[in-house]
Design an enzyme around this catalytic site. Sequence first.
Site, PDB file in Angstrom:
ATOM      1  N   HIS A  45       0.856  -1.194   0.000  1.00 20.17           N
ATOM      2  CA  HIS A  45       0.000   0.000   0.000  1.00 20.17           C
ATOM      3  C   HIS A  45       0.890   1.241   0.000  1.00 20.17           C
ATOM      4  O   HIS A  45       2.096   1.168   0.206  1.00 20.17           O
ATOM      5  CB  HIS A  45      -0.813   0.078   1.300  1.00 20.17           C
ATOM      6  CG  HIS A  45      -1.667  -1.084   1.595  1.00 20.17           C
ATOM      7  ND1 HIS A  45      -3.026  -1.082   1.359  1.00 20.17           N
ATOM      8  CD2 HIS A  45      -1.388  -2.278   2.180  1.00 20.17           C
ATOM      9  CE1 HIS A  45      -3.542  -2.238   1.770  1.00 20.17           C
ATOM     10  NE2 HIS A  45      -2.570  -2.982   2.267  1.00 20.17           N
ATOM     11  N   GLU A 127       2.775  -0.740   4.268  1.00 17.43           N
ATOM     12  CA  GLU A 127       2.557   0.602   3.744  1.00 17.43           C
ATOM     13  C   GLU A 127       3.897   1.229   3.398  1.00 17.43           C
ATOM     14  O   GLU A 127       4.842   1.179   4.200  1.00 17.43           O
ATOM     15  CB  GLU A 127       1.889   1.497   4.799  1.00 17.43           C
ATOM     16  CG  GLU A 127       0.525   1.031   5.272  1.00 17.43           C
ATOM     17  CD  GLU A 127      -0.617   1.513   4.378  1.00 17.43           C
ATOM     18  OE1 GLU A 127      -0.340   2.215   3.378  1.00 17.43           O
ATOM     19  OE2 GLU A 127      -1.771   1.172   4.686  1.00 17.43           O
ATOM     20  N   HIS A 166      -2.286  -3.080  -3.512  1.00 19.05           N
ATOM     21  CA  HIS A 166      -3.671  -2.978  -3.054  1.00 19.05           C
ATOM     22  C   HIS A 166      -4.620  -2.843  -4.248  1.00 19.05           C
ATOM     23  O   HIS A 166      -5.713  -3.417  -4.268  1.00 19.05           O
ATOM     24  CB  HIS A 166      -3.805  -1.769  -2.108  1.00 19.05           C
ATOM     25  CG  HIS A 166      -5.041  -1.803  -1.262  1.00 19.05           C
ATOM     26  ND1 HIS A 166      -5.403  -0.759  -0.451  1.00 19.05           N
ATOM     27  CD2 HIS A 166      -5.986  -2.754  -1.091  1.00 19.05           C
ATOM     28  CE1 HIS A 166      -6.531  -1.076   0.171  1.00 19.05           C
ATOM     29  NE2 HIS A 166      -6.904  -2.270  -0.198  1.00 19.05           N
ATOM     30  N   ASP A 176      -3.708   2.476  -4.862  1.00 20.63           N
ATOM     31  CA  ASP A 176      -2.346   2.433  -4.315  1.00 20.63           C
ATOM     32  C   ASP A 176      -1.699   1.057  -4.546  1.00 20.63           C
ATOM     33  O   ASP A 176      -2.420   0.073  -4.694  1.00 20.63           O
ATOM     34  CB  ASP A 176      -2.362   2.796  -2.816  1.00 20.63           C
ATOM     35  CG  ASP A 176      -3.135   1.810  -1.953  1.00 20.63           C
ATOM     36  OD1 ASP A 176      -4.288   1.498  -2.302  1.00 20.63           O
ATOM     37  OD2 ASP A 176      -2.585   1.358  -0.934  1.00 20.63           O
TER      38      ASP A 176
HETATM   39 ZN    ZN Z   1      -4.063   0.491   0.425  1.00 21.72          ZN
END
Ligand code: ZN
Length: 203
Positions: A45, A127, A166, A176
Amino acid sequence: MPAQRPKPRFHVNRASGLLAAARQVASPNHDARPGGARPELIVIHCISLPPGEFGGPWIDRLFTNRLEPTLHPYFEEIAALRVSAHLLVRRDGELVQYVPFHRRAWHAGESHWRGRERCNDFSIGIELEGTDDGAYTTAQYRRLAASIRALCRAYPTLSPARLAGHSEIAPGRKTDPGPGFDRARLAAWLAPRDYNSRGKRHA
Ligand SMILES: [Zn+2]
């Protein structure tokens, strides 16, 4: 001799589910993987708070339910969310872990991968601090690759091929990590260690 920082340790403790190289910030947003599911997929992400700005304590605050809604109009929109990821890779390569890897973090939402739904059940969410339309830093690719290698060593159900953005598991809903995420560049960092043209070993 200048003082040298200790090298980060890319080792996942299977009992605690923690990566030694990561700063630990415990999120309450996780639960048990249903049916004892094992991690089989890594989901990439991106996030930045406020959008497009880097640094600051806001991602830690969001994932620990302490984001102050009055500080920014965007914070007001998202402060009530109960979300998390296992790991964050910041612009400078700093790693922050919010959820032990054997627990289910809340990052993917409605999603599917290879015919299976609810990817949170069987995935690890990472992330990258960044935006959908920007590029990522070399430090991020390097630390992301080292983290993925450590995860694959700890959980044999994972592999570098079991990786999805994602946007790939929630098409039409999520965008993303965006076109700036260079899969080939990550693959190069994930390749077996070798020597580059200057004779220096890749980290
Ligand atoms: Zn995401």
